[in-house]
Write a protein that holds these residues in place. Structure first.
Motif, short mmCIF file in Angstrom:
data_model
loop_
_atom_site.label_atom_id
_atom_site.label_comp_id
_atom_site.label_asym_id
_atom_site.label_seq_id
_atom_site.Cartn_x
_atom_site.Cartn_y
_atom_site.Cartn_z
N LYS A 1 3.44 -25.47 18.05
CA LYS A 1 3.27 -24.02 18.11
C LYS A 1 1.90 -23.67 18.66
N LYS B 1 2.10 -14.45 17.21
CA LYS B 1 2.11 -14.89 15.81
C LYS B 1 2.89 -13.91 14.94
N GLN B 2 2.74 -12.62 15.22
CA GLN B 2 3.49 -11.61 14.48
C GLN B 2 4.99 -11.75 14.76
N TYR B 3 5.33 -12.05 16.01
CA TYR B 3 6.73 -12.24 16.40
C TYR B 3 7.35 -13.41 15.64
N LEU B 4 6.59 -14.49 15.51
CA LEU B 4 7.08 -15.65 14.77
C LEU B 4 7.34 -15.31 13.31
N ARG B 5 6.40 -14.57 12.72
CA ARG B 5 6.56 -14.19 11.30
C ARG B 5 7.72 -13.22 11.12
N SER B 6 7.78 -12.20 11.96
CA SER B 6 8.81 -11.16 11.81
C SER B 6 10.22 -11.72 11.98
N ASN B 7 10.36 -12.71 12.86
CA ASN B 7 11.68 -13.27 13.13
C ASN B 7 11.94 -14.56 12.35
N LYS B 8 10.99 -14.91 11.48
CA LYS B 8 11.14 -16.09 10.62
C LYS B 8 11.51 -17.33 11.43
N ILE B 9 10.81 -17.51 12.54
CA ILE B 9 11.06 -18.65 13.41
C ILE B 9 10.35 -19.88 12.86
N LYS B 10 11.11 -20.91 12.57
CA LYS B 10 10.55 -22.16 12.08
C LYS B 10 10.45 -23.13 13.25
N SER C 1 12.50 -22.41 20.11
CA SER C 1 11.33 -21.59 19.74
C SER C 1 10.43 -21.35 20.94
#
Length: 243
Positions: free
Chosen positions: A198, A213-222, A230
């Motif tokens: 990442k 980073k906000q996009y990753l958190r908002s979409n719960k991307i692991k 990803s």
């Protein structure tokens, strides 16, 4: 009689495999639209056997190992595919991908397996993948070969599939086991960069670090559970917010 029988066989094959394209090729693909519009098919002329694509070197099969094989999805048989060869689109071409040797293999109407010529083969839509051939001739600064296109916008995400052989030694026999690996590349501003984490991706798109980073958190991307998907999602989002 031979010609008539062959055409009957082809007609049946096309009917049976018509559903494959709906699954493997995106309907809104520009390349697919071009091919469909031109109605180019493997057997669309009486001289199909003499098509320019049937001029490669005869292919020799690699035996399967006790685990894995050299082939895409471990399938050592051809699947009807859409290809662009020497600038011309052809559909319903039986193709398989020898990942280990990085060779696209086709099956001709003369019942011969042969290697498609890399310098003429620019696109292969095979089993849900879109492969392109990349080399120095088109400005690439990565290892020449076939790459799977995961995303293609202002930025591009490519994956190089790799089959790594490992020897399994017992008292009586030496066997070769093939494992699947891959390398992910992002093309930005004309340059290819390999990514594995990442942090690598965020570093390449650092001008939008906070938003990504906000996009990753908002979409719960692991990220580590699906690296390839990803990276493609992050690249697409980056393009959206920088247009």
């Amino acid at each position: 009689m031979f010609v008539k029988s062959r055409w009957l066989m082809v007609a049946a094959l096309v009917v049976c495999l018509s559903g494959v394209y709906a699954q493997n090729i995106k309907p809104d693909s520009a390349f697919y639209s071009q091919a469909a519009g031109r109605a180019i098919d493997l057997f669309n002329t009486a001289i199909a056997d003499q098509s320019e694509i049937y001029n490669g070197v005869v292919y020799e099969f690699t035996p399967r190992g006790p685990k894995g094989s050299v082939y895409l999805d471990d399938k050592n048989f051809c699947t009807p595919s859409l290809i662009r060869y020497n600038g011309t689109a052809y559909k319903n071409i039986p193709v398989m991908y020898d990942v280990f040797n990085d060779e696209m293999v086709a099956f001709s109407p003369a019942s011969v397996y042969f290697i498609l010529r890399q310098e003429k083969l620019t696109d292969v839509y095979l089993a849900g993948h879109h492969f392109i051939y990349v080399d120095a001739a088109n400005g690439a600064d990565i290892k020449p070969g076939y790459y799977d296109v995961l995303y293609d916008g202002k930025t591009t995400v490519l994956v190089k599939l790799i089959k790594t052989p490992h020897k399994s030694v017992t008292e009586t026999v030496v066997e070769v086991i093939y494992s699947d690996e891959s390398e992910i590349y992002i093309k930005k501003s004309g340059k290819f960069m390999q990514v594995d984490s990442k942090g690598d991706v965020i570093s390449i798109f650092k001008d939008r670090k906070k938003e990504l980073k906000q996009y990753l958190r908002s979409n719960k991307i692991k990220f580590n559970e699906d690296k390839e998907g990803s990276v493609a999602r992050l690249a697409r989002y980056y393009d959206q917010i920088t247009h």
